[in-house]
Scaffold this motif. Structure first.
Motif, PDB file in Angstrom:
ATOM      1  N   SER A   1       0.853  -1.281   0.051  1.00 37.83           N
ATOM      2  CA  SER A   1      -0.061   0.198  -0.149  1.00 37.83           C
ATOM      3  C   SER A   1       0.714   1.329  -0.091  1.00 37.83           C
ATOM      4  N   ALA A   2       0.178   2.245  -0.528  1.00 41.04           N
ATOM      5  CA  ALA A   2       1.074   3.690  -0.715  1.00 41.04           C
ATOM      6  C   ALA A   2       0.474   4.507   0.448  1.00 41.04           C
ATOM      7  N   ASP A   3       1.311   5.360   1.147  1.00 40.63           N
ATOM      8  CA  ASP A   3       1.042   6.367   2.078  1.00 40.63           C
ATOM      9  C   ASP A   3       1.805   7.404   1.942  1.00 40.63           C
ATOM     10  N   GLY A   4       1.288   8.442   1.165  1.00 42.09           N
ATOM     11  CA  GLY A   4       2.230   9.676   0.758  1.00 42.09           C
ATOM     12  C   GLY A   4       3.345   9.227   0.004  1.00 42.09           C
ATOM     13  N   ASP A   5       4.858   9.632   0.571  1.00 46.96           N
ATOM     14  CA  ASP A   5       6.031   9.302  -0.108  1.00 46.96           C
ATOM     15  C   ASP A   5       6.445   7.916   0.381  1.00 46.96           C
ATOM     16  N   ASP A   6       5.540   7.053   1.163  1.00 46.47           N
ATOM     17  CA  ASP A   6       6.121   5.968   1.555  1.00 46.47           C
ATOM     18  C   ASP A   6       5.247   4.763   0.986  1.00 46.47           C
ATOM     19  N   VAL A   7       5.950   3.699   0.842  1.00 39.65           N
ATOM     20  CA  VAL A   7       5.283   2.578   0.539  1.00 39.65           C
ATOM     21  C   VAL A   7       5.431   1.462   1.454  1.00 39.65           C
ATOM     22  N   HIS A   8       4.214   0.727   1.877  1.00 40.75           N
ATOM     23  CA  HIS A   8       4.388  -0.197   3.242  1.00 40.75           C
ATOM     24  C   HIS A   8       3.940  -1.682   2.773  1.00 40.75           C
ATOM     25  N   LEU A   9       5.015  -2.384   2.824  1.00 43.71           N
ATOM     26  CA  LEU A   9       4.955  -3.963   2.854  1.00 43.71           C
ATOM     27  C   LEU A   9       4.313  -4.526   4.128  1.00 43.71           C
ATOM     28  N   VAL A  10       3.090  -4.910   4.195  1.00 46.50           N
ATOM     29  CA  VAL A  10       2.431  -5.345   5.515  1.00 46.50           C
ATOM     30  C   VAL A  10       2.149  -6.789   5.451  1.00 46.50           C
ATOM     31  N   LEU A  11       2.850  -7.477   6.343  1.00 45.20           N
ATOM     32  CA  LEU A  11       2.907  -8.760   6.436  1.00 45.20           C
ATOM     33  C   LEU A  11       2.180  -9.367   7.720  1.00 45.20           C
ATOM     34  N   GLU A  12       0.783  -9.758   7.493  1.00 46.34           N
ATOM     35  CA  GLU A  12       0.133 -10.177   8.720  1.00 46.34           C
ATOM     36  C   GLU A  12       0.276 -11.537   8.860  1.00 46.34           C
ATOM     37  N   VAL A  13       1.070 -12.083   9.625  1.00 46.70           N
ATOM     38  CA  VAL A  13       1.408 -13.499  10.054  1.00 46.70           C
ATOM     39  C   VAL A  13       1.415 -13.915  11.506  1.00 46.70           C
ATOM     40  N   SER A  14       0.945 -15.261  11.900  1.00 42.29           N
ATOM     41  CA  SER A  14       0.964 -15.493  13.266  1.00 42.29           C
ATOM     42  C   SER A  14       2.206 -15.250  13.729  1.00 42.29           C
ATOM     43  N   GLU A  15       2.466 -14.970  15.241  1.00 41.81           N
ATOM     44  CA  GLU A  15       3.756 -14.772  15.908  1.00 41.81           C
ATOM     45  C   GLU A  15       4.835 -16.007  15.713  1.00 41.81           C
ATOM     46  N   GLU A  16       4.195 -17.010  15.644  1.00 42.43           N
ATOM     47  CA  GLU A  16       5.205 -18.336  15.478  1.00 42.43           C
ATOM     48  C   GLU A  16       5.672 -18.592  14.377  1.00 42.43           C
ATOM     49  N   GLN A  17       5.008 -17.905  13.131  1.00 43.93           N
ATOM     50  CA  GLN A  17       5.619 -18.351  11.775  1.00 43.93           C
ATOM     51  C   GLN A  17       6.644 -17.419  11.424  1.00 43.93           C
ATOM     52  N   HIS A  18       7.783 -18.172  10.824  1.00 45.98           N
ATOM     53  CA  HIS A  18       8.857 -17.611  10.395  1.00 45.98           C
ATOM     54  C   HIS A  18       8.872 -17.799   8.813  1.00 45.98           C
ATOM     55  N   PHE A  19       9.213 -16.551   8.251  1.00 40.00           N
ATOM     56  CA  PHE A  19       9.439 -16.453   6.846  1.00 40.00           C
ATOM     57  C   PHE A  19      10.431 -15.524   6.341  1.00 40.00           C
ATOM     58  N   GLY A  20      10.756 -15.609   5.018  1.00 39.52           N
ATOM     59  CA  GLY A  20      11.897 -15.097   4.521  1.00 39.52           C
ATOM     60  C   GLY A  20      11.248 -13.919   3.500  1.00 39.52           C
ATOM     61  N   LEU A  21      11.853 -12.679   3.250  1.00 35.95           N
ATOM     62  CA  LEU A  21      11.661 -11.836   2.465  1.00 35.95           C
ATOM     63  C   LEU A  21      12.838 -10.957   1.882  1.00 35.95           C
ATOM     64  N   SER A  22      12.662 -11.067   0.574  1.00 34.54           N
ATOM     65  CA  SER A  22      13.784 -10.406  -0.136  1.00 34.54           C
ATOM     66  C   SER A  22      13.258  -9.400  -1.186  1.00 34.54           C
ATOM     67  N   LEU A  23      14.050  -8.438  -1.339  1.00 32.75           N
ATOM     68  CA  LEU A  23      13.731  -7.352  -2.257  1.00 32.75           C
ATOM     69  C   LEU A  23      14.861  -7.418  -3.407  1.00 32.75           C
ATOM     70  N   TYR A  24      14.748  -7.595  -4.718  1.00 33.07           N
ATOM     71  CA  TYR A  24      15.802  -7.836  -5.789  1.00 33.07           C
ATOM     72  C   TYR A  24      15.606  -7.041  -6.886  1.00 33.07           C
ATOM     73  N   TRP A  25      16.385  -6.666  -7.890  1.00 36.10           N
ATOM     74  CA  TRP A  25      16.261  -6.001  -9.149  1.00 36.10           C
ATOM     75  C   TRP A  25      16.298  -7.165 -10.092  1.00 36.10           C
ATOM     76  N   ASN A  26      15.033  -7.232 -10.657  1.00 41.67           N
ATOM     77  CA  ASN A  26      15.129  -8.190 -11.819  1.00 41.67           C
ATOM     78  C   ASN A  26      15.129  -7.643 -13.273  1.00 41.67           C
ATOM     79  N   GLN A  27      16.597  -7.876 -13.460  1.00 44.28           N
ATOM     80  CA  GLN A  27      17.295  -7.163 -14.595  1.00 44.28           C
ATOM     81  C   GLN A  27      17.167  -8.266 -15.870  1.00 44.28           C
ATOM     82  N   VAL A  28      16.669  -7.499 -16.880  1.00 40.26           N
ATOM     83  CA  VAL A  28      16.582  -8.260 -18.292  1.00 40.26           C
ATOM     84  C   VAL A  28      17.688  -8.628 -18.774  1.00 40.26           C
ATOM     85  N   GLN A  29      18.692  -7.599 -18.849  1.00 39.69           N
ATOM     86  CA  GLN A  29      20.133  -7.616 -19.327  1.00 39.69           C
ATOM     87  C   GLN A  29      21.013  -8.243 -18.242  1.00 39.69           C
TER      88      GLN A  29
END
Length: 726
Positions: A215-243
């Motif tokens: 979601s967008a909030d003004g100049d910020d973009v929020h990644l909201v992850l609603e997960v139970s407190e016991e669950q562990h997960f990985g999150l990665s941001l990457y540049w998907n370059q064609v070349q």
């Protein structure tokens, strides 16, 4: 207990149509082909080496079309993986060569060709598959009987089962033969996620995917992850370059729930998000939600850097591929727009992060390169080799056009266009009348200069040529009488001054002091520092304010927050650095423990080490240009180093920066001010007074910074931290 399904509202919008998929049993890859064809799959993967295109002396099989279909590869009823089935359509390419002596020998030549023309065709077809973070290449052997061999006709298809891929991932598929007879086929597909498939009971990774909302909030973009407190997960941001390969940007292992905030300046079209449960062999789901975001494209152009290479090369550095073209243009000394050289030199599509060459014979300071976006707007422009070839010259560019039967024409490139030489019949508008008159009036002399070899040839081929002819001598002739009058006036003035030499001495002494003060007052200084904590930022602000009381113009990111947020740290630094150095100013590197740590991190890990710092950290962004200047010996005369002796020791400064003066504050303030103002610009007594003023202004802020500063992570308020990586 299962958690909510994966949701990416910004990218997907309304829910996609749910698809039912075919199931394949077993983990083995397989291949089958159309009736009449025989095919075989090589064991194991092969190297992806397309090679260059070769000519086919006789008919060969080539792939002409690619299709994909999603299936499920199941090990058990509830243990399946998403898989991409590829269908390759094959066609006979080429013709049999007809012998020249067929009519002379008649039936004998036909008998010699009858056997090869009735033979079957065999081909080795390579399938290349890429989906972050995996890549595969498989080899298929296909044989076509002679009865189906008809040049230019399709012979059927081959079906490969299958390439495993992550839900929501973007996959790229290439197909070509070995050896390669045609350009390889390529196909790109965005795979659906768990919501778009009937896989709720089949793919175990869909049982425990986190709920992700962008979601967008003004100049910020929020990644909201609603997960139970016991669950562990990985999150990665990457540049998907064609070349080129994908480029990881940020990675973190998290425990829900979480909210990650990105600044809008971090968004680029190829920024993708990948999320997965922290379980063995879990499927990773990827999505790229910013491909059509206008802000992302604006940020991409701000982050793009055009680099000119020696002797005649250039390189465009950008995190993503750009829908743009590059062209050469001619920048006249008198200003105005850069005149495009298309034609005769055509535009070329931009390939980012790759060194390219100009089709030139010689370099010239007036030659510039432009990056033109897909909407025909010039985004970047750099003039070639301005550091090595000096400033713009007052040269006239002659464009030679060559036609058939050795016909050629010459014109002079002016603001109004290309003016034909020796032609006075052209009609021009008033604003361009002066430029046209110069080219028309000097047309005969320019032709003589060209024939006598006084013009520099910049480019030459069958279509034409470019010549740069100097105009200095014509300007000197025009102004010869003016200079003579000026010299006569100067001689008369000198005689008058001799008559009152005592008054003149006093006046000259006062004038000399005013000139020195005026020159010093106009010098620019760009102050770079690492924002270690709030106390250190106040200390930097006090130093900048004190220097502004002297004859200095100081630029520091503390006073340019709005501009820094709009442009981005990297673009802001490039603009300030260029302006400062062009005006003969100096860049001040203010070392602190945080700055030293950033420098050592860059020297150890390369330019990618600074990518994880915040968008307002001008010091981290500047290292991509500052450190190369020191490594290539361009720093002396442009940079000055400084540190506060109560916060840092001199031996902590990396030895690379000792190529320029590195001075302690406030103990070496006189030397520091002398380095900023330039040699011989201040009287020693006056310089000591100014040093005392600056020292007194620093004392309150220095008292707040007691003890050594913390590490770069301490007190640093940034959206994403390099230290958070795992």
């Amino acid at each position: 207990m299962p958690v909510p399904w994966f949701l990416l509202s910004l990218a997907l919008g309304r829910s996609p149509v749910v698809l039912s998929l075919e199931r394949l049993a077993g983990p083995q890859d397989a291949v089958r082909c159309s009736p009449g064809l025989s095919c075989h799959l090589w064991d194991g993967d092969v190297l992806c080496l397309p090679g260059s295109i070769v000519s086919a002396p006789e008919p060969v099989l080539v792939p002409t079309h690619l299709q994909t279909e999603l299936v499920l590869r199941c090990h058990q009823e509830t243990d399946c993986e998403l898989c991409v089935r590829v269908v390759i359509h094959l066609t006979v390419h080429g013709h049999w060569e007809k012998p020249e002596d067929e009519e002379r020998f008649g039936r004998a030549a036909d008998l010699e060709l009858e056997e090869p023309r009735n033979a079957s065709l065999q081909a080795q077809v390579v399938l290349s598959f890429q989906a972050y973070p995996t890549a595969r290449c498989v080899l298929l052997e296909v044989q076509v009987p002679a009865a189906l061999v008809q040049p230019g006709q399709s012979v059927g298809s081959v079906v490969f089962d299958c390439f495993e891929a992550a839900l929501g991932a973007e996959v790229r598929i290439w197909s070509y033969t070995q050896p390669r007879y045609k350009k390889e086929l390529n196909f790109t597909q965005q795979l659906p996620d768990c919501r778009g498939l009937e896989v709720r009971d089949s793919i175990q990774s869909c049982w425990a995917l986190p709920w992700l909302n962008v979601s967008a909030d003004g100049d910020d973009v929020h990644l909201v992850l609603e997960v139970s407190e016991e669950q562990h997960f990985g999150l990665s941001l990457y540049w998907n370059q064609v070349q080129g390969p994908t480029k990881p940007w940020w990675h973190r292992n998290l425990t829900g729930p979480q909210t990650i905030t990105l600044n809008h300046t971090d968004l680029v079209p190829c920024l993708c998000i990948q999320v997965w449960p922290l379980k063995l062999d879990s499927v990773r789901t990827s999505i790229c939600p910013f491909r059509k975001d206008p802000r992302a494209y604006r940020n991409l152009w701000r982050a793009t850097r055009l680099q000119l290479l020696h002797p005649l090369g250039w390189r465009l550095d950008a995190p993503c591929s750009l829908p743009a073209e590059a062209s050469l243009c001619w920048q006249a000394l008198g200003g105005g727009p850069c005149q495009s050289l298309v034609p005769p030199l055509p535009r070329e599509n931009v390939t980012v992060n790759k060194a390219l060459d100009f089709p030139l014979l010689k370099g010239h300071p007036n030659l510039c390169v432009q990056q033109v976006s897909s909407w025909e707007k010039v985004q970047l422009q750099e003039c070639l080799w301005s550091d090595s070839l000096g400033p713009l010259k007052d040269d006239m560019l002659l464009v030679e056009t060559r036609g058939p039967q050795a016909n050629r024409s010459l014109c002079a490139l002016e603001l109004s266009g290309c003016t034909p030489l020796l032609s006075r019949a052209s009609t021009v508008t008033a604003p361009y009348l002066l430029a046209w008159q110069r080219a028309a009036r000097l047309g005969e002399q320019l032709l003589q200069d060209l024939q006598s070899g006084q013009c520099l040839q910049l480019w030459d081929d069958d279509l034409g040529a470019l010549w740069a002819c100097p105009m200095d001598k014509y300007i000197h002739q025009r102004w010869a009488l003016v200079w003579l009058a000026c010299l006569l006036f100067a001689a008369v003035l000198f005689l008058l001054l001799l008559l009152k030499k005592d008054h003149v001495k006093v006046w000259l002494r006062l004038l000399k002091e005013d000139v020195r003060a005026g020159a010093s007052r106009g010098r620019a200084a760009l102050l770079l520092y690492s924002a270690d904590n709030a106390d250190f930022e106040r200390l930097v602000g006090a130093l900048a304010s004190a220097l502004c009381q002297l004859p200095l113009r100081v630029a520091v990111d503390l006073w340019s927050r709005r501009e820094l947020s709009a442009q981005g740290a990297l673009a802001w630094f490039h603009a300030q650095r260029r302006q400062t150095l062009q005006e003969g100013g100096v860049v001040v590197l203010l070392f602190s423990p945080g700055a030293v740590a950033l420098c050592r991190e860059w020297l150890q890990d390369g330019a990618s080490a600074t990518g994880a710092h915040g968008p307002h950290d001008a010091f981290a962004a500047s290292l991509n240009c500052v450190l190369p200047d020191f490594m290539q010996g361009r720093a002396p005369g442009r940079y000055v180093g400084a540190y506060f002796d109560s916060l840092l020791r001199r031996d902590a400064v990396p030895s690379l920066f000792l190529a320029v003066p590195v001075l302690a504050l406030p103990s070496q303030l006189p030397d520091f001010l002398r380095a900023l103002q330039g040699p011989g610009l201040s009287h020693p007594g006056r310089l000591a007074d100014r040093a005392e003023q600056v020292s007194q202004a620093l004392q309150p802020a220095l008292g707040c910074c007691v003890g050594p500063l913390g590490t770069p992570e301490t007190g640093r308020e940034m959206g994403l931290e390099a230290g958070d990586e795992t």
